[in-house]
Write a protein that holds these residues in place. Structure first.
Motif, PDB file in Angstrom:
ATOM      1  N   GLY A 224       0.595  -1.595  -0.219  1.00  0.00           N
ATOM      2  CA  GLY A 224       0.444  -0.139  -0.505  1.00  0.00           C
ATOM      3  C   GLY A 224       1.405   1.448  -0.210  1.00  0.00           C
ATOM      4  O   GLY A 224       0.332   2.113  -1.326  1.00  0.00           O
TER       5      GLY A 224
ATOM      6  N   LEU B  24       2.815   1.884  -3.239  1.00  0.00           N
ATOM      7  CA  LEU B  24       2.017   2.003  -4.373  1.00  0.00           C
ATOM      8  C   LEU B  24       1.413   4.045  -3.727  1.00  0.00           C
ATOM      9  O   LEU B  24       0.540   4.382  -5.377  1.00  0.00           O
ATOM     10  N   LEU B  25       1.748   3.978  -3.460  1.00  0.00           N
ATOM     11  CA  LEU B  25       1.319   5.835  -3.115  1.00  0.00           C
ATOM     12  C   LEU B  25       2.231   6.604  -3.780  1.00  0.00           C
ATOM     13  O   LEU B  25       2.151   8.062  -4.526  1.00  0.00           O
TER      14      LEU B  25
ATOM     15  N   SER C 261       2.289   6.144  -6.954  1.00  0.00           N
ATOM     16  CA  SER C 261       1.551   6.383  -7.833  1.00  0.00           C
ATOM     17  C   SER C 261       0.812   7.453  -8.293  1.00  0.00           C
ATOM     18  O   SER C 261      -0.323   7.447  -7.516  1.00  0.00           O
TER      19      SER C 261
ATOM     20  N   ARG D  61      -2.088   8.213  -9.310  1.00  0.00           N
ATOM     21  CA  ARG D  61      -3.763   7.684  -9.775  1.00  0.00           C
ATOM     22  C   ARG D  61      -3.720   7.329  -8.349  1.00  0.00           C
ATOM     23  O   ARG D  61      -4.764   7.330  -7.889  1.00  0.00           O
ATOM     24  N   VAL D  62      -2.734   6.458  -7.672  1.00  0.00           N
ATOM     25  CA  VAL D  62      -3.602   5.544  -5.985  1.00  0.00           C
ATOM     26  C   VAL D  62      -3.684   6.731  -5.343  1.00  0.00           C
ATOM     27  O   VAL D  62      -4.474   6.294  -4.541  1.00  0.00           O
ATOM     28  N   ARG D  63      -2.674   8.001  -5.190  1.00  0.00           N
ATOM     29  CA  ARG D  63      -2.839   8.715  -4.473  1.00  0.00           C
ATOM     30  C   ARG D  63      -3.979   9.475  -4.207  1.00  0.00           C
ATOM     31  O   ARG D  63      -4.896  10.218  -3.557  1.00  0.00           O
TER      32      ARG D  63
ATOM     33  N   THR E 117      -6.723   8.209  -5.610  1.00  0.00           N
ATOM     34  CA  THR E 117      -7.760   7.417  -5.059  1.00  0.00           C
ATOM     35  C   THR E 117      -8.011   7.902  -3.799  1.00  0.00           C
ATOM     36  O   THR E 117      -9.152   7.625  -3.389  1.00  0.00           O
ATOM     37  N   ILE E 118      -7.323   7.936  -3.262  1.00  0.00           N
ATOM     38  CA  ILE E 118      -6.948   8.124  -1.585  1.00  0.00           C
ATOM     39  C   ILE E 118      -7.243   9.296  -1.343  1.00  0.00           C
ATOM     40  O   ILE E 118      -8.542   8.871  -0.279  1.00  0.00           O
TER      41      ILE E 118
ATOM     42  N   CYS F  58     -10.542   3.556   4.888  1.00  0.00           N
ATOM     43  CA  CYS F  58      -9.552   2.627   4.873  1.00  0.00           C
ATOM     44  C   CYS F  58      -8.799   2.085   6.272  1.00  0.00           C
ATOM     45  O   CYS F  58      -8.672   0.839   6.193  1.00  0.00           O
TER      46      CYS F  58
END
Length: 349
Positions: free
Chosen positions: A222, A225-226, A228, A230-232, A234-235, A243
């Motif tokens: 996890g 992946l931060l 990325s 796109r992932v940030r 999304t979070i 979460c």
């Protein structure tokens, strides 16, 4: 936690004495967890990392060669002292960079070590050799630190002169509670999950060890992946509170999941909790102001150490009195404290 059954048998200790080990480690870590700001100003970030890594190698080898319980605890204390310095210096770097992606990468590589650790204990011939392997990893890190000693970032001018004025009280208090609660959760689960699965649910030692690695593997994944965007994004859209709720569900599922699915439940808990600390660390300045970020990042680390000391140690006392089933109950109670504080932190960012 994974090596504890063999260690306690070697030194004739009770199951709950792991709480004492956590206390010794935690107090030692806390003794240097606020030292990074002053140490780096005086000696520089590179020199602090190099000195701490040399100390970590020595302390690992002391634990590996311990012939008595006091010497074992002395080595554990040494690991705590140098880990506190490493954490403190690293927290200052994260606050200076101010990037969630960079924070995720840094915290994610902590997860790499935490994921490998339980597997090393399970695979090598004896707990002493696992400490030798740990010292070897620290030696590799030392080589990297020697090469990088002159290229560390320097704190912004405003942060260096933030001794005047006070940080905002509410934002600071909320930050401290969040760090205390969620670091306490990570350390408690990481330290006691193996004992709960092995002693409480009678799950095989192999699966229990992999389940602990699954938790740390989830946090590692996890956080990496931060990196990325796109992932940030999304979070940011979903929020940290959901979460934390999903992580709590994963922990609760550990109590009822069949042994084959326990690993999936622990991995889910780790994956869901992963973004919390890196995101909150990187956005310290958004909550308290740029001029106070370095100081408050040190306080957050102290609060994290309070959580890492108090909850796992208390868990040991409760386990000795009631049994290993208390581990999951305590973890869920910490979620009850941490999630409302996380909600308040969201409103302050």
């Amino acid at each position: 936690g994974v090596m504890w059954p063999d260690v306690r048998e070697r030194f004739g200790q009770s199951l709950g004495t792991l709480g004492v080990v956590s206390l010794v480690y935690g107090l030692s870590r806390m003794s240097t967890s606020g030292s990074g700001r002053l140490a780096t100003r005086r000696f520089g970030i590179g020199a602090c990392f190099i000195a701490a890594l040399v100390g970590l190698i020595v302390a690992d080898l002391v634990v590996a060669s311990a012939g008595s319980w006091p010497v074992f605890l002395l080595g554990v204390s040494g690991i705590g002292v140098v880990s506190g310095l490493l954490d403190s210096v690293g927290a200052g770097v994260v606050a200076t960079l101010g990037s969630v992606g960079d924070a995720g990468l840094i915290h994610g590589f902590y997860g790499v070590g935490a994921t490998i650790g339980p597997l090393v204990v399970a695979l090598v011939p004896g707990w002493r050799w696992s400490l030798v392997v740990a010292a070897s990893f620290a030696a590799v890190a030392l080589i990297v630190a020697l090469r990088a000693r002159t290229v560390w970032p320097t704190p912004p001018v405003d942060a260096e002169h933030s001794d005047s004025g006070r940080p905002p009280a509410t934002a600071t208090l909320v930050s401290l509670v969040v760090f205390c609660a969620f670091v306490a959760l990570e350390v408690t689960i990481g330290s006691w999950l193996f004992t709960y699965l092995d002693e409480g649910r009678s799950i095989s030692k192999g699966i229990a060890a992999v389940a602990v690695s699954g938790f740390w593997g989830g946090t590692m994944t996890g956080r990496l992946l931060l990196g990325s965007p796109r992932v940030r994004a999304t979070i940011d859209r979903v929020g940290l509170v959901p979460c934390a709720v999903v992580s709590a569900i994963g922990v609760a599922l550990v109590t009822i999941a069949p042994s084959a699915l326990v690993i999936a439940a622990t991995a889910l808990a780790g994956l869901a909790i992963a973004p919390l600390i890196p995101t909150l660390s990187a956005r310290t300045a958004q909550r308290v102001g740029v001029g106070h970020a370095q100081r408050v990042s040190g306080w957050q680390l102290l609060a994290a150490n309070v959580g890492a000391i108090s909850v796992p140690s208390m868990t040991g006392l409760v386990v000795d009195q009631t049994g290993p089933g208390a581990v999951i109950v305590i973890a869920l109670l910490v979620f009850v404290v941490g999630i409302p504080a996380l909600l308040a932190a969201r409103n302050l960012s």
